[in-house]
Design a protein around this motif. Structure first.
Motif, mmCIF file in Angstrom:
data_model
loop_
_atom_site.group_PDB
_atom_site.id
_atom_site.type_symbol
_atom_site.label_atom_id
_atom_site.label_comp_id
_atom_site.label_asym_id
_atom_site.label_seq_id
_atom_site.Cartn_x
_atom_site.Cartn_y
_atom_site.Cartn_z
ATOM 1 N N ILE A 61 113.615 50.007 107.594
ATOM 2 C CA ILE A 61 113.963 51.413 107.391
ATOM 3 C C ILE A 61 115.463 51.502 107.152
ATOM 4 C CG2 ILE A 61 113.884 53.721 108.414
ATOM 5 C CD1 ILE A 61 111.564 52.549 110.237
ATOM 6 N N THR A 62 115.852 52.171 106.061
ATOM 7 C CA THR A 62 117.262 52.258 105.701
ATOM 8 C C THR A 62 117.591 53.633 105.125
ATOM 9 O OG1 THR A 62 119.039 51.286 104.363
ATOM 10 C CG2 THR A 62 116.825 51.199 103.431
ATOM 11 N N PRO A 63 118.775 54.145 105.422
ATOM 12 C CA PRO A 63 119.180 55.413 104.805
ATOM 13 C C PRO A 63 119.540 55.242 103.322
ATOM 14 C CG PRO A 63 120.875 54.640 106.316
ATOM 15 C CD PRO A 63 119.716 53.710 106.441
ATOM 16 N N THR A 64 119.764 54.030 102.887
ATOM 17 C CA THR A 64 120.102 53.771 101.488
ATOM 18 C C THR A 64 118.848 53.322 100.746
ATOM 19 O OG1 THR A 64 120.767 51.483 101.897
ATOM 20 C CG2 THR A 64 122.472 53.144 102.133
ATOM 21 N N ASP A 65 119.005 52.349 99.881
ATOM 22 C CA ASP A 65 117.861 51.757 99.192
ATOM 23 C C ASP A 65 118.018 50.241 99.230
ATOM 24 O OD1 ASP A 65 119.547 50.955 96.936
ATOM 25 O OD2 ASP A 65 119.452 53.046 96.321
ATOM 26 N N ALA A 66 116.960 49.531 98.890
ATOM 27 C CA ALA A 66 116.976 48.070 98.978
ATOM 28 C C ALA A 66 118.078 47.437 98.124
ATOM 29 C CB ALA A 66 115.610 47.492 98.634
ATOM 30 N N PRO A 67 118.284 47.866 96.860
ATOM 31 C CA PRO A 67 119.367 47.242 96.083
ATOM 32 C C PRO A 67 120.757 47.449 96.700
ATOM 33 C CG PRO A 67 117.844 48.358 94.609
ATOM 34 C CD PRO A 67 117.459 48.745 96.012
ATOM 35 N N THR A 68 121.008 48.634 97.240
ATOM 36 C CA THR A 68 122.302 48.887 97.894
ATOM 37 C C THR A 68 122.433 48.020 99.134
ATOM 38 O OG1 THR A 68 122.327 51.158 97.079
ATOM 39 C CG2 THR A 68 123.768 50.653 98.948
ATOM 40 N N LEU A 69 121.366 47.951 99.904
ATOM 41 C CA LEU A 69 121.350 47.167 101.137
ATOM 42 C C LEU A 69 121.618 45.696 100.857
ATOM 43 C CD1 LEU A 69 120.740 47.749 104.125
ATOM 44 C CD2 LEU A 69 118.376 47.136 103.659
ATOM 45 N N THR A 70 120.910 45.132 99.911
ATOM 46 C CA THR A 70 121.088 43.709 99.610
ATOM 47 C C THR A 70 122.354 43.468 98.796
ATOM 48 O OG1 THR A 70 119.623 43.888 97.693
ATOM 49 C CG2 THR A 70 118.642 43.141 99.759
ATOM 50 N N GLY A 71 122.870 44.505 98.162
ATOM 51 C CA GLY A 71 124.148 44.378 97.459
ATOM 52 C C GLY A 71 125.291 44.174 98.430
ATOM 53 N N ARG A 72 125.211 44.823 99.587
ATOM 54 C CA ARG A 72 126.238 44.657 100.627
ATOM 55 C C ARG A 72 126.088 43.322 101.348
ATOM 56 N NH1 ARG A 72 125.205 49.753 103.880
ATOM 57 N NH2 ARG A 72 124.833 51.091 102.109
ATOM 58 N N HIS A 73 124.855 42.972 101.655
ATOM 59 C CA HIS A 73 124.554 41.738 102.390
ATOM 60 C C HIS A 73 123.321 41.122 101.750
ATOM 61 C CE1 HIS A 73 127.462 43.031 105.317
ATOM 62 N NE2 HIS A 73 126.853 44.182 105.386
#
Length: 134
Positions: A61-73
């Motif tokens: 569960i994330t307030p962003t989206d999967a690409p943003t999440l994996t883009g950071r880490h």
């Protein structure tokens, strides 16, 4: 049968994935299928917990989206999948008090919720975007 399918079945049977889906829905998240039986709930809008992502059962569960999440880490989803295995290993809901105790211990020891948290350490601190504090 792949090993992750055992985790997926176990987390469905222990109710943790159902709980994760309910939390995601309550938070207004949009659901997508992720890798290896995971769900990714994007756009979570509730203010708790304060996290870039958290996992309940097989639901990230994330307030962003999967690409943003994996883009950071880049390895964030692998970190969260490790938490899904932890939910499986502790048979669902017992994970919550165990995780809270580990987080409390980490706060007392390091002033940080993750650095000395056994669950975060086993999931890979760096993969989850955490830095180690002593």
């Amino acid at each position: 049968m792949h090993l992750w399918q055992l985790r997926e079945l176990g987390n469905r049977l222990n109710g943790s994935t159902l709980l994760g889906l309910a939390i995601a829905r309550l938070g207004g998240a949009n659901m997508k299928r992720g890798p290896r039986g995971m769900f990714v709930a994007e756009g979570y809008r509730l203010p708790f917990p304060l996290a870039g992502a958290f996992t309940v059962g097989d639901v990230v569960i994330t307030p962003t989206d999967a690409p943003t999440l994996t883009g950071r880490h880049r390895e964030m989803l692998a970190h969260e999948e490790a938490h899904a295995w932890q939910w499986f290993a502790l048979l669902g809901l017992p994970f919550l008090p165990a995780y809270l105790l580990a987080m409390g211990w980490s706060m007392l020891r390091t002033g940080d919720r993750a650095s000395a948290n056994l669950f975060e350490t086993l999931a890979g601190l760096e993969r989850g975007g955490y830095r180690t504090r002593d």
